[in-house]
Motif scaffolding. Sequence first.
Motif, PDB file in Angstrom:
ATOM      1  N   ILE A   2     -68.500  89.923 -32.882  1.00 37.61           N
ATOM      2  CA  ILE A   2     -68.183  88.678 -33.023  1.00 37.61           C
ATOM      3  C   ILE A   2     -66.697  88.412 -33.146  1.00 37.61           C
ATOM      4  N   ASP A   3     -65.997  89.246 -34.022  1.00 36.83           N
ATOM      5  CA  ASP A   3     -64.745  89.015 -34.404  1.00 36.83           C
ATOM      6  C   ASP A   3     -63.841  89.382 -33.155  1.00 36.83           C
ATOM      7  N   ARG A   4     -64.310  90.276 -32.162  1.00 41.45           N
ATOM      8  CA  ARG A   4     -63.625  90.444 -30.927  1.00 41.45           C
ATOM      9  C   ARG A   4     -63.621  89.254 -30.163  1.00 41.45           C
ATOM     10  N   ASP A   5     -64.914  88.517 -30.029  1.00 46.10           N
ATOM     11  CA  ASP A   5     -64.983  87.507 -29.275  1.00 46.10           C
ATOM     12  C   ASP A   5     -64.141  86.267 -29.531  1.00 46.10           C
ATOM     13  N   ILE A   6     -64.126  86.187 -31.175  1.00 45.10           N
ATOM     14  CA  ILE A   6     -63.059  84.953 -31.667  1.00 45.10           C
ATOM     15  C   ILE A   6     -61.659  85.388 -31.228  1.00 45.10           C
ATOM     16  N   GLN A   7     -61.597  86.666 -31.382  1.00 46.23           N
ATOM     17  CA  GLN A   7     -60.063  86.798 -30.804  1.00 46.23           C
ATOM     18  C   GLN A   7     -59.651  86.756 -29.526  1.00 46.23           C
ATOM     19  N   LEU A   8     -60.474  87.078 -28.604  1.00 44.54           N
ATOM     20  CA  LEU A   8     -60.360  86.710 -27.026  1.00 44.54           C
ATOM     21  C   LEU A   8     -60.277  85.171 -26.938  1.00 44.54           C
ATOM     22  N   TYR A   9     -61.112  84.491 -27.504  1.00 38.45           N
ATOM     23  CA  TYR A   9     -60.951  83.110 -27.385  1.00 38.45           C
ATOM     24  C   TYR A   9     -59.595  82.496 -28.011  1.00 38.45           C
ATOM     25  N   GLY A  10     -59.156  83.139 -28.894  1.00 40.09           N
ATOM     26  CA  GLY A  10     -57.934  82.574 -29.573  1.00 40.09           C
ATOM     27  C   GLY A  10     -56.724  82.865 -28.898  1.00 40.09           C
ATOM     28  N   VAL A  11     -56.721  84.147 -27.980  1.00 42.43           N
ATOM     29  CA  VAL A  11     -55.585  84.330 -27.344  1.00 42.43           C
ATOM     30  C   VAL A  11     -55.687  83.588 -25.891  1.00 42.43           C
ATOM     31  N   THR A  12     -56.699  83.397 -25.775  1.00 43.50           N
ATOM     32  CA  THR A  12     -57.001  82.730 -24.263  1.00 43.50           C
ATOM     33  C   THR A  12     -56.599  81.152 -24.586  1.00 43.50           C
ATOM     34  N   TYR A  13     -56.955  80.604 -25.329  1.00 37.06           N
ATOM     35  CA  TYR A  13     -56.600  79.294 -26.120  1.00 37.06           C
ATOM     36  C   TYR A  13     -55.015  79.170 -26.306  1.00 37.06           C
ATOM     37  N   ALA A  49     -52.841  80.812 -24.710  1.00 36.99           N
ATOM     38  CA  ALA A  49     -52.089  81.210 -23.229  1.00 36.99           C
ATOM     39  C   ALA A  49     -52.246  79.767 -22.486  1.00 36.99           C
ATOM     40  N   ILE A  50     -53.590  79.277 -22.830  1.00 37.46           N
ATOM     41  CA  ILE A  50     -53.510  77.850 -22.311  1.00 37.46           C
ATOM     42  C   ILE A  50     -52.595  77.012 -22.862  1.00 37.46           C
ATOM     43  N   ILE A  51     -52.235  76.959 -23.964  1.00 40.65           N
ATOM     44  CA  ILE A  51     -51.414  76.020 -24.783  1.00 40.65           C
ATOM     45  C   ILE A  51     -49.988  76.221 -24.442  1.00 40.65           C
ATOM     46  N   SER A  52     -49.786  77.432 -24.110  1.00 46.44           N
ATOM     47  CA  SER A  52     -48.292  77.614 -23.727  1.00 46.44           C
ATOM     48  C   SER A  52     -47.979  77.269 -22.001  1.00 46.44           C
ATOM     49  N   PHE A  53     -48.907  77.121 -21.365  1.00 41.71           N
ATOM     50  CA  PHE A  53     -49.093  76.814 -20.025  1.00 41.71           C
ATOM     51  C   PHE A  53     -49.226  75.443 -19.662  1.00 41.71           C
ATOM     52  N   LEU A  54     -49.672  74.575 -20.563  1.00 35.76           N
ATOM     53  CA  LEU A  54     -49.738  73.145 -20.521  1.00 35.76           C
ATOM     54  C   LEU A  54     -48.533  72.393 -20.137  1.00 35.76           C
ATOM     55  N   PRO A  55     -47.245  72.673 -20.873  1.00 35.15           N
ATOM     56  CA  PRO A  55     -46.111  71.943 -20.357  1.00 35.15           C
ATOM     57  C   PRO A  55     -45.824  72.133 -18.940  1.00 35.15           C
ATOM     58  N   LEU A  56     -46.309  72.995 -18.211  1.00 33.20           N
ATOM     59  CA  LEU A  56     -46.050  73.280 -16.928  1.00 33.20           C
ATOM     60  C   LEU A  56     -46.305  72.270 -16.050  1.00 33.20           C
ATOM     61  N   PRO A  57     -47.714  72.055 -16.191  1.00 31.92           N
ATOM     62  CA  PRO A  57     -48.333  70.941 -15.149  1.00 31.92           C
ATOM     63  C   PRO A  57     -47.982  69.674 -15.677  1.00 31.92           C
ATOM     64  N   TYR A  97     -53.306  69.800 -30.967  1.00 32.61           N
ATOM     65  CA  TYR A  97     -52.656  70.359 -31.882  1.00 32.61           C
ATOM     66  C   TYR A  97     -53.633  70.717 -33.082  1.00 32.61           C
ATOM     67  N   GLY A  98     -54.374  69.875 -33.395  1.00 29.07           N
ATOM     68  CA  GLY A  98     -55.485  70.354 -34.461  1.00 29.07           C
ATOM     69  C   GLY A  98     -56.207  71.411 -33.992  1.00 29.07           C
ATOM     70  N   LEU A  99     -56.597  71.738 -32.981  1.00 28.04           N
ATOM     71  CA  LEU A  99     -57.351  72.852 -32.465  1.00 28.04           C
ATOM     72  C   LEU A  99     -56.538  73.929 -32.558  1.00 28.04           C
ATOM     73  N   VAL A 100     -55.190  73.765 -32.390  1.00 25.70           N
ATOM     74  CA  VAL A 100     -54.457  74.977 -32.685  1.00 25.70           C
ATOM     75  C   VAL A 100     -54.481  75.508 -33.973  1.00 25.70           C
ATOM     76  N   LEU A 123     -43.692  77.457 -31.376  1.00 36.73           N
ATOM     77  CA  LEU A 123     -42.839  77.221 -30.183  1.00 36.73           C
ATOM     78  C   LEU A 123     -43.681  76.507 -29.285  1.00 36.73           C
ATOM     79  N   PHE A 124     -45.016  77.039 -29.205  1.00 30.24           N
ATOM     80  CA  PHE A 124     -45.870  76.447 -28.213  1.00 30.24           C
ATOM     81  C   PHE A 124     -45.941  74.774 -28.314  1.00 30.24           C
ATOM     82  N   ILE A 125     -46.316  74.551 -29.550  1.00 26.74           N
ATOM     83  CA  ILE A 125     -46.211  73.155 -30.012  1.00 26.74           C
ATOM     84  C   ILE A 125     -45.233  72.345 -29.886  1.00 26.74           C
ATOM     85  N   LEU A 126     -43.784  72.814 -30.122  1.00 27.36           N
ATOM     86  CA  LEU A 126     -42.552  72.206 -29.955  1.00 27.36           C
ATOM     87  C   LEU A 126     -42.479  71.849 -28.273  1.00 27.36           C
TER      88      LEU A 126
END
Length: 701
Positions: free
Chosen positions: A536-547, A549-557, A508-511, A475-478
Amino acid sequence: MAITDDNRYDNKGPKILAVLWTLTGLTTLIVSARIYIRMVVLRNFGIDDHLILISMIFGLAYCGVTTAGVSVGYGQHADYLNEKDLEMAILLNTVSFLFGILSFTIPKVAVTAMLNRILNPGRVHKAILWLLVGSAATVSIICILILFTMCDPPKALWQISLVAKGEATCKSPWILINYAIFTGALSAFVDLYLAIYPTTVLLKLQMSLRKRIALCAALGLGAIASAMAIIKCTQLHGLADKSDYTYGTADLVMWTNIEANVVVIASCIPTLQPLLEIIFGKRVFGSYSQGKGDRYKGSDSFPPSSYNRNKHSNALGKDDLGFTNLTNVTGKDSQESILPSNGSGKQNTFSMGHIHRTDDVIVEYESSSQQGAKKMGGPYAPKVAQTGGHPTVSVDVPICAIFLALFIAGAASHMTLFRRNLARGHKFIPSAVTFGFCMSRIVANIIRIAWTCRVTNISLAIASQIFVAAGVLLLFILNLLYAQRMVRAVYPGIGWSRPVSLAFKLVYGLVAVTIVMVITVVVQISYTLNTNTLRIDRDIQLYGVTYFAIISFLPLPLVLLVLLSPNRKRIEEFGSGSWIAKVLLVTLVGLLLCLGASFRAGTAWMPPRPITNPAWYHSKACFYIFNFSLDICVVAIFLVGRVDQRFFVPNGSSKVRHYRGSDDNEKDMRTAGGASNLRAQDQKDLESLKSSVSRDLAEPK
């Protein structure tokens, strides 16, 4: 189950026999009717009929072996049986599972062959159907192999005294149970897909609503088999009851037979139309206009094997279901049939040898995976609280069932739109992607229901977490894609530039890369106790959910950038509908998706809390609201908002870098525009001439 003096002599044997032979007898009767119709009446016995016959034979073998097991004490408590009868009962039960698994796997292949014959899907969809069914068959075969290799030597499966004497070793029964639950979940998903797919084709046919409903009901009975498979998964825990195996697995034996019989019956119902006509004197799914006599032999409704038909046609219409219009053939009235023969009498199916070869490869891979799992250790139960917590039957099963129904409806609706548009040459891939998202949510709910029934099963918990987190990315990508199309229409110089196009492709590729990383660490967290690895796994998870969230926000600007455009009069139009509607739709979906992604990111960044002291945001209400509820709202908005019409762009737009269509269309438009200008100029000259003549006539001589 604790054995007391009151239940020591309980016996489920009569109940097992009553269920098995009643359903199997009914199934045998229905299959016999199908064979009679296909061989005698229609004279068109296909490969799907052979497979159903084989499945019925396996079902009868399952009943026969189980009956033999009941005769030696199966269904009674193990303490009540002597050692010889106990070993024989377990042996017969183990052998019966071989026939039981095959009896509910083979009908899926038969149903797929039938759907390919009567619905005539395109090559891509045909490949999808066979891939799903082939995967289910392969997984089922592997389940059989795991069952018979649980002990070394295999006879220790029923000679339980060998393990006690140290003469044999057996693996944990939960290896088999976990894999069997996965097999059941996949089987339920395939049954559900095979039930939904015909509906997406039938609903667009030009026929009465009653006929369409009858056809959808006849071909959609596999949904019941899907429910039976889910219920069967809840009974698999009985395999772990080694102390009272003959009593603890009795319910599993019954539900295995119920699932197999329901699948066979569902596959036979659509073929019984001629029998119903013979009984009731009229067609159930169509109408006849022929005179008396033999309506089937030599009938154009059921053409012989030499009947010429384009098997790879993608065109939609009555021919997709084999509905033959006799006005074009014999000059008679139209005649509809749900089961014509195919073009050459052959089925485009995989040979059994091919499936066995695939099984061998996967068995070797499974063995390697198990060895790797042993080296890693685990899986370990989580020690920190997670959103949704541990599911419970009273709360999670009803809620998941509701969402399951909603996403099934969403999948059927979007696939129907996709196929209707495709039939008109309107290829809108995002509708198919939305269908794929709905299917992923269906799987997520099925797995969560299975996890609810086995709440201590960590493997199911991992699978549930992965499917919940991964699906929403579609849905983020669409939504980002729709916003990108708007930017290209308003700022064609920037939107179509190579740097900007490359930037979107990188996003899209980074997603895709990020979701692979997140899935990997989710699994790794459950299989390691190393603190550095967990950090390390938690850091990667935090990066993932943050990224995300940014992808979901991009259509608004991007939408804001569109609204601030100074060149609104020179917008390159695409799709249909007003720009205000496009802006509102993308904005609303963006806000919903951003809300859910922001909640997940915010809770992930909060300090971990022990599993015994969860916070408010770990509640079930938050889990279902910020995940499935928002998702189904977005699916509904895409459907009601008709994104397939509003955001449609001509094929090949990315190559020509505009939304104006092909060069030929542009040339035609320019030619038409030039001709219009010429006509306008001629009209202007004519008016000028008339004015001049009028003035001359008005002047006095």
